[in-house]
Design a protein around this motif. Structure first.
Motif, short mmCIF file in Angstrom:
data_model
loop_
_atom_site.label_atom_id
_atom_site.label_comp_id
_atom_site.label_asym_id
_atom_site.label_seq_id
_atom_site.Cartn_x
_atom_site.Cartn_y
_atom_site.Cartn_z
N LEU A 51 0.82 -1.21 0.00
CA LEU A 51 0.00 0.00 0.00
C LEU A 51 0.86 1.26 0.00
O LEU A 51 0.53 2.24 -0.68
CB LEU A 51 -0.92 0.00 1.21
N LEU A 52 1.96 1.24 0.72
CA LEU A 52 2.85 2.40 0.75
C LEU A 52 3.47 2.63 -0.62
O LEU A 52 3.52 3.78 -1.10
CB LEU A 52 3.93 2.22 1.81
N GLU A 53 3.90 1.58 -1.29
CA GLU A 53 4.51 1.75 -2.61
C GLU A 53 3.50 2.24 -3.64
O GLU A 53 3.79 3.11 -4.45
CB GLU A 53 5.14 0.44 -3.08
N ARG A 54 2.28 1.71 -3.59
CA ARG A 54 1.25 2.20 -4.51
C ARG A 54 0.93 3.68 -4.21
O ARG A 54 0.76 4.48 -5.13
CB ARG A 54 -0.03 1.37 -4.38
N SER A 55 0.84 4.03 -2.94
CA SER A 55 0.53 5.40 -2.57
C SER A 55 1.61 6.36 -3.04
O SER A 55 1.33 7.48 -3.50
CB SER A 55 0.33 5.51 -1.06
N ARG A 56 2.87 5.94 -2.92
CA ARG A 56 3.97 6.76 -3.45
C ARG A 56 3.84 6.95 -4.95
O ARG A 56 4.05 8.06 -5.48
CB ARG A 56 5.30 6.10 -3.14
N GLN A 57 3.53 5.87 -5.66
CA GLN A 57 3.44 5.94 -7.12
C GLN A 57 2.34 6.91 -7.55
O GLN A 57 2.54 7.75 -8.43
CB GLN A 57 3.15 4.53 -7.66
N VAL A 58 1.18 6.80 -6.92
CA VAL A 58 0.08 7.68 -7.28
C VAL A 58 0.41 9.13 -6.91
O VAL A 58 0.13 10.06 -7.67
CB VAL A 58 -1.22 7.24 -6.58
N THR A 59 1.05 9.33 -5.75
CA THR A 59 1.41 10.67 -5.32
C THR A 59 2.36 11.33 -6.33
O THR A 59 2.18 12.51 -6.67
CB THR A 59 2.06 10.62 -3.93
N ARG A 60 3.34 10.59 -6.80
CA ARG A 60 4.26 11.15 -7.80
C ARG A 60 3.51 11.62 -9.04
O ARG A 60 3.76 12.70 -9.59
CB ARG A 60 5.32 10.12 -8.18
N PHE A 61 2.59 10.79 -9.51
CA PHE A 61 1.81 11.16 -10.70
C PHE A 61 0.99 12.42 -10.45
O PHE A 61 0.96 13.34 -11.27
CB PHE A 61 0.90 10.00 -11.10
N ASP A 246 -20.77 9.22 -12.93
CA ASP A 246 -22.12 9.72 -13.21
C ASP A 246 -23.02 9.53 -11.99
O ASP A 246 -23.83 10.40 -11.67
CB ASP A 246 -22.71 8.98 -14.42
N LEU A 247 -22.86 8.39 -11.30
CA LEU A 247 -23.66 8.12 -10.11
C LEU A 247 -23.36 9.14 -9.01
O LEU A 247 -24.23 9.47 -8.20
CB LEU A 247 -23.37 6.70 -9.61
N CYS A 248 -22.12 9.66 -9.00
CA CYS A 248 -21.71 10.67 -8.01
C CYS A 248 -21.88 12.09 -8.52
O CYS A 248 -21.23 13.02 -8.03
CB CYS A 248 -20.26 10.42 -7.59
N ALA A 249 -22.73 12.26 -9.51
CA ALA A 249 -23.08 13.59 -10.05
C ALA A 249 -21.89 14.30 -10.67
O ALA A 249 -21.79 15.53 -10.59
CB ALA A 249 -23.74 14.45 -8.97
N GLN A 250 -20.98 13.53 -11.27
CA GLN A 250 -19.81 14.11 -11.93
C GLN A 250 -19.87 13.83 -13.44
O GLN A 250 -18.89 13.42 -14.06
CB GLN A 250 -18.52 13.54 -11.33
N GLN A 251 -21.03 14.09 -14.03
CA GLN A 251 -21.22 13.76 -15.44
C GLN A 251 -20.29 14.54 -16.37
O GLN A 251 -19.98 14.08 -17.47
CB GLN A 251 -22.68 14.03 -15.85
N ASP A 252 -19.84 15.72 -15.93
CA ASP A 252 -18.97 16.53 -16.80
C ASP A 252 -17.50 16.17 -16.66
O ASP A 252 -16.65 16.68 -17.40
CB ASP A 252 -19.17 18.02 -16.52
N ALA A 253 -17.16 15.30 -15.70
CA ALA A 253 -15.76 14.91 -15.51
C ALA A 253 -15.25 14.14 -16.72
O ALA A 253 -16.00 13.39 -17.37
CB ALA A 253 -15.62 14.06 -14.25
N THR A 254 -13.98 14.32 -17.03
CA THR A 254 -13.37 13.58 -18.13
C THR A 254 -12.63 12.36 -17.57
O THR A 254 -12.03 12.42 -16.50
CB THR A 254 -12.40 14.46 -18.92
N VAL A 255 -12.70 11.25 -18.28
CA VAL A 255 -12.13 9.98 -17.83
C VAL A 255 -10.97 9.61 -18.74
O VAL A 255 -11.08 9.66 -19.97
CB VAL A 255 -13.21 8.88 -17.84
N HIS A 256 -9.84 9.22 -18.12
CA HIS A 256 -8.62 8.95 -18.87
C HIS A 256 -7.96 7.66 -18.38
O HIS A 256 -8.11 7.26 -17.23
CB HIS A 256 -7.61 10.10 -18.67
N ARG A 257 -7.20 7.05 -19.28
CA ARG A 257 -6.42 5.88 -18.92
C ARG A 257 -5.15 6.30 -18.19
O ARG A 257 -4.46 7.23 -18.60
CB ARG A 257 -6.03 5.10 -20.20
N TRP A 258 -4.83 5.64 -17.09
CA TRP A 258 -3.58 5.85 -16.36
C TRP A 258 -2.81 4.55 -16.38
O TRP A 258 -3.31 3.51 -15.98
CB TRP A 258 -3.87 6.27 -14.91
N SER A 259 -1.57 4.61 -16.83
CA SER A 259 -0.81 3.38 -17.03
C SER A 259 0.58 3.47 -16.43
O SER A 259 1.55 3.00 -17.00
CB SER A 259 -0.70 3.05 -18.52
N ALA A 260 0.70 4.12 -15.27
CA ALA A 260 2.01 4.24 -14.63
C ALA A 260 2.55 2.89 -14.22
O ALA A 260 1.80 1.99 -13.81
CB ALA A 260 1.89 5.13 -13.39
#
Length: 266
Positions: A51-61, A246-260
């Motif tokens: 979990l710490l390594e994943r959290s570091r990876q996401v934080t860097r991104f 969409d269920l969380c009322a974020q219909q205008d949010a853009t969705v992207h692939r993340w492949s770190a």
């Protein structure tokens, strides 16, 4: 930092969208970037080192994308990683933890239940939380293995998901809990089904709004006028993230692939 100042938010998957929703309501002018690390979900079944390594990876991104404040919108990752993240990265972090204190304050009978991942319930951070706020009123702790993972599949009406909700709510119902803590950010997505199992008089505690208020206290950058829609990233199923947004009322949010790359995480 060339990219616009943003608030970064991450979770093991789609559950943190409930926190993103609260953040956007509280800070409508802020740019928001969200990462769902769904390829490695559920976090509740993983080791602290992982979990710490994943959290570091996401934080860097997120920092590369302009984050100047990061919300760890995951109870499990907060317990396992936020102390290390705060020591390693030079920006503020806001974590999330089960709402034991507000639940005890809300309960008329002092019978409080907690639905959470096994990892959250066995963490030292959660045990310290219990010691601080519930030493005289031990809550009914209900681990929910597989529940967040079932949410990640994206079908909130699936029979196996409803069976898990029934199984995990039964001990809280039997203990006559009048207040129940939703101790994982995935669980508010199931609030209607959980409420149906527990009954209309049981009060559900979701800590997304207090987290958003804490982020607002720490957010010290110029407002964006108007703010752009949130950017959502996932290394999992794009369609599931879109549906849950969409269920969380974020219909205008853009969705992207993340492949770190996982940086050596198992």
């Amino acid at each position: 930092m060339n990219k616009p100042a943003s608030i970064g938010v991450f979770d093991s998957g789609v559950g943190g969208l409930t926190v993103l929703r609260a953040l956007r309501a509280t800070l409508p002018e802020a740019r928001l970037i969200y990462v769902a690390d769904s390829a490695h979900a559920p976090y509740g079944d993983r080791s602290d080192d992982f979990l710490l390594e994943r959290s570091r990876q996401v934080t860097r991104f997120l920092i590369e994308e302009g984050a100047r404040l990061i919300v760890v919108a995951c109870n499990t990752a907060t317990a396992a990683a936020i102390a290390a993240l705060r020591s390693e990265f030079d920006l503020p972090f806001v974590g999330i933890e089960p709402g034991i204190k507000p639940a005890l304050a809300r309960s008329d009978t002092r019978r409080v239940g907690v639905l959470a991942t096994p990892s959250t319930l066995r963490s030292a951070k959660f045990r310290a939380l219990l010691h601080t706020h519930a030493s005289a009123d031990e809550p009914v702790l209900q681990p929910c293995p597989g529940l967040a993972d079932a949410v990640e599949r994206g079908d909130l009406a699936a029979p196996d998901l409803r069976q898990l909700i029934h199984r995990y709510c039964a001990p809280l119902h039997a203990a006559q809990c009048d207040t129940v803590v939703l101790g994982c950010t995935h669980y508010p997505l199931l609030a209607q089904a959980i409420q149906a199992e527990l009954g209309p008089r049981v009060h559900l505690i979701d800590t997304a709004e207090p987290v958003a208020r804490q982020a607002a206290r720490l957010w010290k950058t110029e407002p964006a006028t108007p703010a752009e829609p949130p950017r959502l990233y996932t290394n999992g199923d794009l369609a599931v993230l879109r549906r849950m947004a969409d269920l969380c009322a974020q219909q205008d949010a853009t969705v992207h692939r993340w492949s770190a790359a996982p940086h050596g995480a198992p």
